[in-house]
Design a protein around this motif. Structure first.
Motif, PDB file in Angstrom:
ATOM      1  N   LEU A 174      20.113  14.629  11.793  1.00  0.00           N
ATOM      2  CA  LEU A 174      19.037  14.230  10.884  1.00  0.00           C
ATOM      3  C   LEU A 174      17.715  14.841  11.337  1.00  0.00           C
ATOM      4  O   LEU A 174      17.516  15.117  12.515  1.00  0.00           O
ATOM      5  CB  LEU A 174      18.896  12.707  10.860  1.00  0.00           C
ATOM      6  N   SER A 182      15.624   0.778   2.017  1.00  0.00           N
ATOM      7  CA  SER A 182      15.677   2.241   2.007  1.00  0.00           C
ATOM      8  C   SER A 182      16.715   2.846   2.947  1.00  0.00           C
ATOM      9  O   SER A 182      17.079   4.004   2.785  1.00  0.00           O
ATOM     10  CB  SER A 182      14.306   2.810   2.368  1.00  0.00           C
ATOM     11  N   GLY A 183      17.143   2.094   3.943  1.00  0.00           N
ATOM     12  CA  GLY A 183      18.077   2.682   4.901  1.00  0.00           C
ATOM     13  C   GLY A 183      18.493   1.687   5.964  1.00  0.00           C
ATOM     14  O   GLY A 183      18.304   0.474   5.821  1.00  0.00           O
ATOM     15  N   MET A 197      20.955   9.903   4.078  1.00  0.00           N
ATOM     16  CA  MET A 197      20.900   8.780   4.994  1.00  0.00           C
ATOM     17  C   MET A 197      19.491   8.679   5.570  1.00  0.00           C
ATOM     18  O   MET A 197      18.873   9.675   5.889  1.00  0.00           O
ATOM     19  CB  MET A 197      21.899   8.978   6.146  1.00  0.00           C
ATOM     20  N   LYS A 198      19.014   7.443   5.688  1.00  0.00           N
ATOM     21  CA  LYS A 198      17.750   7.156   6.342  1.00  0.00           C
ATOM     22  C   LYS A 198      18.018   6.123   7.434  1.00  0.00           C
ATOM     23  O   LYS A 198      18.659   5.109   7.192  1.00  0.00           O
ATOM     24  CB  LYS A 198      16.726   6.581   5.366  1.00  0.00           C
ATOM     25  N   ASP A 200      15.006  12.421   2.681  1.00  0.00           N
ATOM     26  CA  ASP A 200      16.429  12.136   2.858  1.00  0.00           C
ATOM     27  C   ASP A 200      16.923  12.770   4.148  1.00  0.00           C
ATOM     28  O   ASP A 200      16.324  13.734   4.646  1.00  0.00           O
ATOM     29  CB  ASP A 200      17.228  12.704   1.681  1.00  0.00           C
ATOM     30  N   ASN A 201      18.038  12.249   4.658  1.00  0.00           N
ATOM     31  CA  ASN A 201      18.630  12.758   5.889  1.00  0.00           C
ATOM     32  C   ASN A 201      17.599  12.805   7.008  1.00  0.00           C
ATOM     33  O   ASN A 201      17.333  13.855   7.596  1.00  0.00           O
ATOM     34  CB  ASN A 201      19.280  14.129   5.662  1.00  0.00           C
ATOM     35  N   LYS A 256      10.493   8.751   0.803  1.00  0.00           N
ATOM     36  CA  LYS A 256      11.017   9.687  -0.195  1.00  0.00           C
ATOM     37  C   LYS A 256      11.894  10.764   0.438  1.00  0.00           C
ATOM     38  O   LYS A 256      12.591  11.485  -0.275  1.00  0.00           O
ATOM     39  CB  LYS A 256       9.863  10.332  -0.960  1.00  0.00           C
TER      40      LYS A 256
END
Length: 171
Positions: free
Chosen positions: A26, A93-94, A1-2, A70-71, A68
């Motif tokens: 995160l 991207s998120g 998740m972004k 993640d989380n 690039k």
């Protein structure tokens, strides 16, 4: 998740982002701090040694790098979504969240922190107020493309974390 936090300078993206990232489990990344670490120079020094165009190119390159990850929750600079196709990249991207504040709230937050902000560091209060109004009007075109808009004055990391965890898949 972004997750991306965006909004005008002084909106509280860094402070709120740290809390929200913790609530969501995160990693927290502040784009401006990432630039400073990578280039071993403060944002103020970048602006004083070069012009805004140079800074925006650097900012764009570092944004592409952090995409690039993640989380992660990424706190963006106030202008980041407004240049190049950055907002489109962010949206692809998120989840993007705009921390919207009233111009008077932004003024109150910025009046005492001007020296740390290169675009407003030498502004008199009257000029700062009009600068906020003008720049916010231009930037909201981009900010309002965010997936979620929250009132920054009433930001609750727990409420936003709940919203994100329980959001519809198409959000």
């Amino acid at each position: 998740m972004k997750v991306f936090l965006l909004g005008f300078m002084g909106a509280g993206k860094t402070v709120a982002g740290k809390k929200l990232a913790k609530s969501l489990g995160l990693e927290f990344v502040d784009l401006d701090h990432r630039i400073e670490e990578q280039f071993k120079v403060t944002i103020n020094d970048l602006f004083s040694k070069y012009d805004e165009e140079v800074f925006r190119n650097i900012e764009r390159n570092v944004l592409v790098q952090v995409l690039k990850l993640d989380n992660v929750l990424i706190s963006l600079g106030g202008g980041t979504p407004c240049f190049f196709d950055n907002m489109e990249l962010i949206k692809q991207s998120g989840l993007s969240i705009y921390m919207q504040l009233h111009p008077k709230s932004l003024f109150q937050r910025l009046i005492n922190s001007r020296k740390n902000r290169p675009l407003v560091k030498n502004m008199e209060p009257e000029k700062l107020e009009s600068y906020i109004m003008e720049r916010l009007k231009m930037r909201e075109e981009y900010y309002l493309k965010a997936d979620v808009v929250v009132r920054g004055e009433r930001f609750s990391d727990k409420d936003i974390a709940f919203l994100i965890k329980n959001r519809p898949l198409n959000l």
